[in-house]
Design a protein around this motif. Sequence first.
Motif, mmCIF file in Angstrom:
data_model
loop_
_atom_site.group_PDB
_atom_site.id
_atom_site.type_symbol
_atom_site.label_atom_id
_atom_site.label_comp_id
_atom_site.label_asym_id
_atom_site.label_seq_id
_atom_site.Cartn_x
_atom_site.Cartn_y
_atom_site.Cartn_z
ATOM 1 N N VAL A 136 0.854 -1.193 0.000
ATOM 2 C CA VAL A 136 0.000 0.000 0.000
ATOM 3 C C VAL A 136 0.887 1.240 0.000
ATOM 4 O O VAL A 136 0.699 2.172 -0.790
ATOM 5 C CB VAL A 136 -0.944 0.008 1.220
ATOM 6 N N CYS A 151 -2.448 -5.314 -2.500
ATOM 7 C CA CYS A 151 -1.505 -6.082 -1.665
ATOM 8 C C CYS A 151 -1.306 -7.479 -2.251
ATOM 9 O O CYS A 151 -1.689 -8.488 -1.661
ATOM 10 C CB CYS A 151 -2.012 -6.139 -0.231
ATOM 11 N N GLU A 174 -8.517 -10.168 -1.037
ATOM 12 C CA GLU A 174 -8.390 -8.933 -0.269
ATOM 13 C C GLU A 174 -9.714 -8.198 -0.441
ATOM 14 O O GLU A 174 -10.000 -7.648 -1.500
ATOM 15 C CB GLU A 174 -7.207 -8.095 -0.760
ATOM 16 N N CYS A 177 -8.957 -2.740 0.919
ATOM 17 C CA CYS A 177 -7.536 -2.381 0.854
ATOM 18 C C CYS A 177 -7.370 -0.904 1.179
ATOM 19 O O CYS A 177 -8.140 -0.062 0.704
ATOM 20 C CB CYS A 177 -6.965 -2.682 -0.534
ATOM 21 N N ALA A 178 -6.357 -0.621 1.998
ATOM 22 C CA ALA A 178 -6.111 0.767 2.393
ATOM 23 C C ALA A 178 -5.744 1.633 1.183
ATOM 24 O O ALA A 178 -5.912 2.852 1.219
ATOM 25 C CB ALA A 178 -4.995 0.813 3.438
ATOM 26 N N CYS A 185 -6.532 -2.794 5.431
ATOM 27 C CA CYS A 185 -6.733 -3.867 4.472
ATOM 28 C C CYS A 185 -7.350 -5.032 5.248
ATOM 29 O O CYS A 185 -7.117 -5.191 6.435
ATOM 30 C CB CYS A 185 -5.415 -4.332 3.864
HETATM 31 ZN ZN ZN Z 1 -4.175 -3.804 0.859
#
Ligand code: ZN
Length: 562
Positions: A136, A151, A174, A177-178, A185
């Motif tokens: 990230v 990620c 995932e 996700c950030a 995440c």
């Molecule tokens: Zn992520």
Amino acid sequence: MPPEITPAPSAPMPSDADLRRLIHFSASDGRIWLAGHRMVLLHLSGLGSLRKELIRTIGVAQARRVLMRAGYESGVRDAALSRQVRPNANSFEQLTVGPQLHMLQGAVQVTPEDIQIDIEAGVYRGIFRWDQSWEVETHLRDFGPQTEPVCWMLLGYASGYTSALCGQSILYKEVQCAACGHEHCRIEGRPAREWPDAEQLKADYEEESLLVRIEDLQADLESLRVSLSPSDDLGELIGRSKAFEKSIELLRKAASTQVTVLLTGETGVGKERFARTLHAMSPRASKPFIAINCAALPHELIESELFGAEKGAFTGAGAARPGRFERADGGTLFLDELGELPPSAQAKLLRVLQTGEVERLGATAVRKVDVRVVAATNVDLEAAVAAGRFRRDLMYRLNVYPIAIPPLRDRVEDIEPLANHMLRHFMALHNKRVAGLSDRALDAMRNYAWPGNVRELENLIERGLIITPPGQMVDVDDLFAMAPAPPQVTLSASGELQKGAPADIDALYDELQRRGLSLEALEDGLIQQAVERAGGNLSAAARALGLTRPQLSYRLQRIREH
Ligand SMILES: [Zn+2]
């Protein structure tokens, strides 16, 4: 059996002290170890630029898959450590080795949120929260906010680790996700068969690039080449080193001819394998290959073995029987350890080579034979001739086409393919699976002198396979009884490098307990030992103990007062 349900949310992970002990910094030779695996400490910016260029060069979709597979590979390797490190732990504690190693490796902060795991029963469902993802961080820096999760390598790691641990394909998605603006995440893992879009998820881990295709074709070609030669017992000839290729090239050229070949080389280099391969590549391949070890038979038997005997030719010759020359008719006769052949047999062998006729012991007539002779020796025949132990004319007759087989220490780059091949062979033979050979084991093998050559390597690999628990990596201690001492710098709980391996302290402590020694008695003993070993030189003894000379004098004084 009901699945072992772990309390959610965020069951606490066990201490990672056992995992920190696996990390060794060996700065003096430029290596870092995680148990048996070599690691590299990289700058995030360096790794990030590699990731960025990959995306720019081959596109997001391909880069994502490449990174996922790279992560998967690391995860599989770490899974092999989990049973080794926590052999008696429950499924959850074994599972957490992955997230904890991932954190120690600086990849991401992992918090388990909802875990249901029972490895035996094949039950798995795992939700983890991720913070501090390196991907990230670097992706946002290079490409800004995203609409799809980024990620990839981390996700591959989770899938590889959990699949290898559970012994079934476990795939993660995932789900947040950030990089897409979520606070954290979050990943969810399930057995592949429980995902409705399993086929699509699995496809991410399938290798299909052109490069891989080419590699596959090369492997196919290689195996075809090997299978075309019928000698397929362990150790068809494997190797790419220059020294080895040179010998093979000579062997190939000799194969189609009738020339007598002399194989030279140290004990265990695989002379018989060379001889068998030569036979298999020759027009005689469908005819017999007969081997005889001249050193293994008593002198009085060797002639009847080689040339045969008529009934009553000597005591014990109850019936007429053909010798190996006759049995090899049309094919190849391999004479191993030729230098050990006694003089009378040498004379008879020379005659057979000159005339192509064999005379059984006690026979009145000769028999015509068509035999190609391949001889091997680990002694210097010239020297044996000079010493009068070997006939010069016979040496000339046999030494028409010498092929020197290099010792294993001169073909270091062949050790890994050879070892892997042998491991696969023995896994099939013993019906046992291990995860492979650790980097450290391979490293130790490359640095070993191999006095027993390929045969010794074979013995070590078989022993290593038998010792290593199923599913784990064969490590250096499993191969060599006398393993090299581990590097002495480790990680403390606070993340600082410290000298002295805690594992050694454990062992020392156990020993003190066992002997009932006090700390004071230990100290006194060590001081006296140091002085004794330094021959009474107090400065040297002090240095050995890491003390100043006055400090040592003070302690000696105290010992004397006791
Ligand atoms: Zn992520």
